[in-house]
Design an enzyme around this catalytic site. Structure first.
Site, PDB file in Angstrom:
ATOM      1  N   LYS A 194       0.525   5.583  -1.341  1.00 34.91           N
ATOM      2  CA  LYS A 194       1.523   5.305  -0.287  1.00 34.91           C
ATOM      3  C   LYS A 194       1.126   6.159   0.910  1.00 34.91           C
ATOM      4  O   LYS A 194       1.891   7.015   1.389  1.00 34.91           O
ATOM      5  CB  LYS A 194       2.921   5.638  -0.844  1.00 34.91           C
ATOM      6  CG  LYS A 194       4.065   5.217   0.039  1.00 34.91           C
ATOM      7  CD  LYS A 194       4.312   3.726   0.043  1.00 34.91           C
ATOM      8  CE  LYS A 194       5.462   3.379   0.983  1.00 34.91           C
ATOM      9  NZ  LYS A 194       5.528   1.962   1.319  1.00 34.91           N
ATOM     10  N   ASP A 227       3.885  -0.520  -2.805  1.00 35.49           N
ATOM     11  CA  ASP A 227       4.848  -1.630  -2.720  1.00 35.49           C
ATOM     12  C   ASP A 227       4.119  -2.963  -2.713  1.00 35.49           C
ATOM     13  O   ASP A 227       4.508  -3.916  -3.391  1.00 35.49           O
ATOM     14  CB  ASP A 227       5.783  -1.463  -1.511  1.00 35.49           C
ATOM     15  CG  ASP A 227       5.059  -1.022  -0.246  1.00 35.49           C
ATOM     16  OD1 ASP A 227       3.885  -0.612  -0.332  1.00 35.49           O
ATOM     17  OD2 ASP A 227       5.665  -1.100   0.835  1.00 35.49           O
ATOM     18  N   ASP A 251       3.623   4.979 -13.686  1.00 37.25           N
ATOM     19  CA  ASP A 251       4.699   4.774 -14.650  1.00 37.25           C
ATOM     20  C   ASP A 251       5.328   3.395 -14.418  1.00 37.25           C
ATOM     21  O   ASP A 251       5.521   2.587 -15.332  1.00 37.25           O
ATOM     22  CB  ASP A 251       5.748   5.889 -14.452  1.00 37.25           C
ATOM     23  CG  ASP A 251       6.764   5.957 -15.558  1.00 37.25           C
ATOM     24  OD1 ASP A 251       6.629   5.181 -16.527  1.00 37.25           O
ATOM     25  OD2 ASP A 251       7.693   6.778 -15.465  1.00 37.25           O
ATOM     26  N   ASP A 255       4.422  -0.466 -16.493  1.00 36.76           N
ATOM     27  CA  ASP A 255       5.460  -1.240 -17.170  1.00 36.76           C
ATOM     28  C   ASP A 255       5.559  -2.652 -16.604  1.00 36.76           C
ATOM     29  O   ASP A 255       5.795  -3.612 -17.335  1.00 36.76           O
ATOM     30  CB  ASP A 255       6.822  -0.536 -17.059  1.00 36.76           C
ATOM     31  CG  ASP A 255       7.054   0.401 -18.231  1.00 36.76           C
ATOM     32  OD1 ASP A 255       6.063   0.749 -18.908  1.00 36.76           O
ATOM     33  OD2 ASP A 255       8.213   0.786 -18.482  1.00 36.76           O
TER      34      ASP A 255
END
Ligand code: NAD
Length: 365
Positions: A194, A227, A251, A255
């Protein structure tokens, strides 16, 4: 002929059920090559609490220290949910293990066979050849390990803060894992950060760019903001080959990748340590991506593939047995693709039991 020395930590609920089958498959695969397994089974998680009053008993840590790798099941479940959060099996067993063994790199293959495309929430026309990507997450740095505090502001309002920091050496060592993984695949890496907002990400991007330019110029390196990466992963996962990122972004993205790839019963992972093991390779902890599945525990229907594939990763990374690992991976793929399925991936086909799945995989080795 070699002897593979490792610790087995089956954990709770379906953990011991799938571990038993994985060890059986591992014994068969290694036995065919004349290799021997030298392993010790230890209590961890809820089983550790029940037996020794601690989710990570001292004798379990000691056994792991004397091993070259850890084959881990999964821990936790309703039986221990009444405990304070810092005594809960996952927090009190897995996080300390990562810390003690400095497991800084989490490698999670995102693999969905085309025959299992129905398991993905994505439209099958978007993934005609299934999915085959790898997510690498930095596991011991960043905001989860930075200074945390809750405090009272001068105006009397309560506030809290978490600190994210990364050192160049931490970024370089995870970049190396990503690069080496990519060299054995499509020589294509996407680094996710980011950098438009975070100082740590500015350093991350600069360090990664320099590291690849100097050490792996043959790899095609790209960068994405996290994002955008989350959107791209859901839109077209196969545009990635290997992607890697810092702890918290990893993390979340790992997922997201797991759900895109369908059943948790098929997904494995490796967490590699900083040091070398006694045979000069990486010490690592190998575990399924899913949890203890209390809803199906004790019924003999859990999918053992994630645990079996985790043991294949152990052979590859901690014992240097790439060909043997690939043989196990192929046996799992051949079994599932020939229509032998546990309930989680049966989709209307007749489902087999955990043990029958293991037998079918063994017969294809
Ligand atoms: P879960 O992953 O255990 O289960 C989610 C769903 O996936 C369930 O319907 C389950 O039946 C299914 N599933 C998972 N693995 C499967 C397998 N091998 N075969 C067939 N189906 C499978 O997640 P949860 O229900 O949120 O968590 C249950 C417990 O596991 C909790 O205590 C949680 O803290 C713990 N957990 C542990 C780990 C770990 O040890 N690394 C990871 C995640 C969750």
């Amino acid at each position: 002929m070699a002897t593979f020395k490792f610790s087995v930590l089956p954990g709770d609920y379906i953990g011991p059920e799938v571990m038993e089958v994985a060890l059986d498959v591992l014994k068969t695969a290694c036995g065919k090559e004349g290799h021997k397994l030298d392993y010790t089974v230890c209590a961890v998680g809820g089983a550790g609490i029940d037996k020794f009053g601690k989710a990570l008993p001292d004798q379990t840590v000691e056994t792991c220290r004397n091993s070259d790798a850890i084959l881990f099941g999964s821990v936790g479940g309703p039986k221990w949910e009444h405990l304070p959060s810092n005594e809960q099996p996952e927090r009190a067993a897995l996080l300390p293990l990562r810390k003690i063994f400095k497991l800084f790199a989490n490698i999670r293959p995102g693999l969905l066979y085309p025959q299992l495309a129905d398991a993905s929430p994505l439209k099958t026309e978007r993934i005609p050849n299934g999915i085959d990507i790898v997510c690498i997450r930095e596991l011991t740095g960043g905001i989860y390990f930075g200074e945390k505090k809750t405090f009272t502001n001068p105006d009397g309002e309560t506030a809290a803060s978490d600190t994210m920091s990364y050192k160049v050496s931490e970024i370089e060592r995870i970049a190396e894992v990503a690069a080496k993984t990519a060299m054995a695949r499509g020589k294509k890496v996407c680094s996710i950060d980011k950098a438009n907002v975070l100082e740590t990400s500015v350093l991350w991007r600069k360090t990664v760019s320099e590291y690849f330019r100097k050490n792996f110029p043959e790899i095609e390196l790209s960068h994405l903001y996290v994002d955008n990466a989350a959107m791209q992963l859901a839109r077209d996962p196969n545009q990635f080959d290997v992607f890697f990122t810092e702890n918290m972004f990893g993390d979340i993205l790992s997922d997201e990748m797991a759900v895109i790839c369908g059943s948790l019963g098929m997904l494995c992972s490796a967490s590699l340590g900083i040091g070398k093991n006694s045979i000069g390779l990486k010490f690592g902890l190998y575990e399924p991506a899913g949890g203890t599945a209390p809803d199906i525990a004790g019924k003999g229907i859990a999918n053992p593939c994630a645990q079996i594939l985790s043991s294949a990763l152990m052979l590859r990374y901690s014992f240097g047995e790439d060909a043997l690992a690939s043989r196990i991976e192929k046996a799992v793929r051949d079994t599932v693709c020939s229509g032998i399925r546990t309930a989680d991936i049966a989709f209307g086909m007749k489902a087999v039991s955990t043990k029958e799945m293991g037998e079918a995989i063994k017969s294809r080795l």
